[in-house]
Design a protein around this motif. Structure first.
Motif, PDB file in Angstrom:
ATOM      1  N   ARG A   1       0.799   4.925 -14.096  1.00  0.00           N
ATOM      2  CA  ARG A   1       1.877   5.630 -14.830  1.00  0.00           C
ATOM      3  C   ARG A   1       2.037   7.060 -14.339  1.00  0.00           C
ATOM      4  N   LYS A   2       0.948   7.637 -13.896  1.00  0.00           N
ATOM      5  CA  LYS A   2       0.992   9.011 -13.369  1.00  0.00           C
ATOM      6  C   LYS A   2       1.565   9.036 -11.953  1.00  0.00           C
ATOM      7  N   GLY A   3       1.732   7.860 -11.341  1.00  0.00           N
ATOM      8  CA  GLY A   3       2.315   7.790 -10.009  1.00  0.00           C
ATOM      9  C   GLY A   3       1.355   7.406  -8.908  1.00  0.00           C
ATOM     10  N   ALA A   4       0.120   7.071  -9.257  1.00  0.00           N
ATOM     11  CA  ALA A   4      -0.851   6.684  -8.235  1.00  0.00           C
ATOM     12  C   ALA A   4      -0.428   5.382  -7.562  1.00  0.00           C
ATOM     13  N   ASP A   5      -0.630   5.331  -6.268  1.00  0.00           N
ATOM     14  CA  ASP A   5      -0.339   4.126  -5.491  1.00  0.00           C
ATOM     15  C   ASP A   5      -1.603   3.270  -5.468  1.00  0.00           C
ATOM     16  N   LEU A   6      -1.613   2.207  -6.272  1.00  0.00           N
ATOM     17  CA  LEU A   6      -2.798   1.359  -6.376  1.00  0.00           C
ATOM     18  C   LEU A   6      -3.014   0.498  -5.137  1.00  0.00           C
ATOM     19  N   ASN A   7      -2.030   0.483  -4.251  1.00  0.00           N
ATOM     20  CA  ASN A   7      -2.153  -0.290  -3.010  1.00  0.00           C
ATOM     21  C   ASN A   7      -2.431   0.587  -1.794  1.00  0.00           C
ATOM     22  N   ALA A   8      -2.538   1.897  -1.991  1.00  0.00           N
ATOM     23  CA  ALA A   8      -2.892   2.794  -0.885  1.00  0.00           C
ATOM     24  C   ALA A   8      -4.281   2.407  -0.393  1.00  0.00           C
ATOM     25  N   GLU A   9      -4.493   2.521   0.912  1.00  0.00           N
ATOM     26  CA  GLU A   9      -5.767   2.105   1.498  1.00  0.00           C
ATOM     27  C   GLU A   9      -6.546   3.278   2.077  1.00  0.00           C
ATOM     28  N   ASP A  10      -7.859   3.155   1.990  1.00  0.00           N
ATOM     29  CA  ASP A  10      -8.722   4.109   2.688  1.00  0.00           C
ATOM     30  C   ASP A  10      -8.866   3.632   4.140  1.00  0.00           C
ATOM     31  N   PRO A  11      -9.562   4.360   4.994  1.00  0.00           N
ATOM     32  CA  PRO A  11      -9.674   3.953   6.402  1.00  0.00           C
ATOM     33  C   PRO A  11     -10.316   2.569   6.623  1.00  0.00           C
ATOM     34  N   LEU A  12     -11.026   2.066   5.634  1.00  0.00           N
ATOM     35  CA  LEU A  12     -11.660   0.750   5.768  1.00  0.00           C
ATOM     36  C   LEU A  12     -10.771  -0.379   5.243  1.00  0.00           C
ATOM     37  N   GLY A  13      -9.604  -0.029   4.701  1.00  0.00           N
ATOM     38  CA  GLY A  13      -8.698  -1.034   4.167  1.00  0.00           C
ATOM     39  C   GLY A  13      -8.895  -1.342   2.699  1.00  0.00           C
ATOM     40  N   ASN A  14      -9.686  -0.535   1.999  1.00  0.00           N
ATOM     41  CA  ASN A  14      -9.871  -0.716   0.562  1.00  0.00           C
ATOM     42  C   ASN A  14      -8.708  -0.092  -0.195  1.00  0.00           C
ATOM     43  N   SER A  15      -8.267  -0.767  -1.235  1.00  0.00           N
ATOM     44  CA  SER A  15      -7.261  -0.211  -2.142  1.00  0.00           C
ATOM     45  C   SER A  15      -7.805  -0.351  -3.559  1.00  0.00           C
ATOM     46  N   ALA A  16      -7.229   0.364  -4.484  1.00  0.00           N
ATOM     47  CA  ALA A  16      -7.661   0.268  -5.882  1.00  0.00           C
ATOM     48  C   ALA A  16      -7.533  -1.158  -6.386  1.00  0.00           C
ATOM     49  N   THR A  17      -6.435  -1.795  -6.036  1.00  0.00           N
ATOM     50  CA  THR A  17      -6.192  -3.167  -6.478  1.00  0.00           C
ATOM     51  C   THR A  17      -7.255  -4.113  -5.932  1.00  0.00           C
ATOM     52  N   ARG A  18      -7.550  -4.012  -4.634  1.00  0.00           N
ATOM     53  CA  ARG A  18      -8.571  -4.880  -4.029  1.00  0.00           C
ATOM     54  C   ARG A  18      -9.960  -4.600  -4.615  1.00  0.00           C
ATOM     55  N   LEU A  19     -10.278  -3.321  -4.750  1.00  0.00           N
ATOM     56  CA  LEU A  19     -11.590  -2.960  -5.282  1.00  0.00           C
ATOM     57  C   LEU A  19     -11.761  -3.470  -6.708  1.00  0.00           C
ATOM     58  N   ALA A  20     -10.714  -3.373  -7.523  1.00  0.00           N
ATOM     59  CA  ALA A  20     -10.788  -3.840  -8.900  1.00  0.00           C
ATOM     60  C   ALA A  20     -11.017  -5.351  -8.972  1.00  0.00           C
ATOM     61  N   SER A  21     -10.539  -6.079  -7.955  1.00  0.00           N
ATOM     62  CA  SER A  21     -10.723  -7.534  -7.939  1.00  0.00           C
ATOM     63  C   SER A  21     -12.051  -7.935  -7.295  1.00  0.00           C
ATOM     64  N   GLY A  22     -12.833  -6.945  -6.847  1.00  0.00           N
ATOM     65  CA  GLY A  22     -14.133  -7.221  -6.272  1.00  0.00           C
ATOM     66  C   GLY A  22     -14.148  -7.323  -4.760  1.00  0.00           C
ATOM     67  N   GLU A  23     -12.997  -7.135  -4.130  1.00  0.00           N
ATOM     68  CA  GLU A  23     -12.920  -7.182  -2.671  1.00  0.00           C
ATOM     69  C   GLU A  23     -13.244  -5.802  -2.114  1.00  0.00           C
ATOM     70  N   ILE A  24     -14.343  -5.714  -1.381  1.00  0.00           N
ATOM     71  CA  ILE A  24     -14.792  -4.424  -0.848  1.00  0.00           C
ATOM     72  C   ILE A  24     -14.968  -4.540   0.659  1.00  0.00           C
ATOM     73  N   HIS A  25     -14.289  -3.687   1.395  1.00  0.00           N
ATOM     74  CA  HIS A  25     -14.432  -3.629   2.848  1.00  0.00           C
ATOM     75  C   HIS A  25     -15.421  -2.524   3.169  1.00  0.00           C
ATOM     76  N   THR A  26     -16.382  -2.816   4.004  1.00  0.00           N
ATOM     77  CA  THR A  26     -17.364  -1.801   4.415  1.00  0.00           C
ATOM     78  C   THR A  26     -17.330  -1.670   5.927  1.00  0.00           C
ATOM     79  N   ALA A  27     -17.902  -0.607   6.417  1.00  0.00           N
ATOM     80  CA  ALA A  27     -17.965  -0.395   7.864  1.00  0.00           C
ATOM     81  C   ALA A  27     -18.910  -1.408   8.494  1.00  0.00           C
ATOM     82  N   ALA A  28     -18.579  -1.809   9.704  1.00  0.00           N
ATOM     83  CA  ALA A  28     -19.443  -2.735  10.443  1.00  0.00           C
ATOM     84  C   ALA A  28     -20.739  -2.031  10.793  1.00  0.00           C
ATOM     85  N   PRO A  29     -21.855  -2.742  10.704  1.00  0.00           N
ATOM     86  CA  PRO A  29     -23.143  -2.129  11.079  1.00  0.00           C
ATOM     87  C   PRO A  29     -23.136  -1.723  12.545  1.00  0.00           C
ATOM     88  N   ARG A  30     -23.827  -0.657  12.858  1.00  0.00           N
ATOM     89  CA  ARG A  30     -23.904  -0.163  14.245  1.00  0.00           C
ATOM     90  C   ARG A  30     -25.096  -0.697  14.944  1.00  0.00           C
TER      91      ARG A  30
END
Length: 183
Positions: free
Chosen positions: A154-183
């Protein structure tokens, strides 16, 4: 303690330390000690002590070595009345620590929903990002603060905006978490 701080604040300005010493001792050490009192008051929610600093014209958005402000510390430690007093006195709710995190992000992380709602009532950009490219909505999704996702949207946040790993608020809330590949 409050009387000591009041007297110290009344007799000298922290910006005036370049001139003659207004009180005995090391000015840098005294400045550090004063800042520590200020930050401790915020952590403890000591509104009376915060009022002493506010009435003396202390710089409310002073940051410690990690970039934390009193407002960030009060929010993180669940000190609602201190958060309210600091905001009423003009503390910057949008200030970021050295990692780019805000008071809102800290409140969400710690589950301080009431404080987070209060911080959402300020004029900060709801899509403000930290140094890792994360938003407050992403924190809300990750930490399952779903009651805040609607407020953020309601404040205007984009729940589908992604971080550099492809995580969004919507995905994270559903339990989908992208992490960096191990080095």
């Amino acid at each position: 303690m409050r009387l000591y701080i009041s007297a110290f604040l009344a007799c000298c300005s922290l910006s005036a330390f370049a001139g003659p010493e207004p009180v005995p001792g090391d000015p840098a050490a005294m400045k550090t000690q004063l800042q520590n009192y200020y930050f401790d008051a915020a952590r403890r929610g000591d509104v009376e002590m915060l009022d002493t600093f506010i009435e003396a014209g202390y710089a409310l958005d002073t940051q410690d070595e990690k970039g934390y402000t009193a407002l960030i510390l009060a929010a993180y430690h669940g000190q609602g009345p201190a958060v309210e007093r600091l905001l009423a006195a003009g503390a910057d709710a949008c200030a970021q620590d050295k990692r780019g995190n805000t008071a809102l992000m800290g409140a969400i992380f710690k589950g301080e929903v009431t404080i987070a709602r209060r911080l959402l009532a300020t004029d900060c950009n709801p899509d403000q990002r930290n140094g890792a490219g994360q938003t407050a909505a992403m924190y809300a999704g990750l930490f399952k603060r779903v009651e805040l996702l609607d407020v953020l949207a309601r404040k205007g946040a984009d729940l589908n905006a992604e971080d550099p790993l492809g995580n969004s608020a919507t995905r994270l809330a559903s339990g989908e978490i992208h992490t960096a590949a191990p080095r």
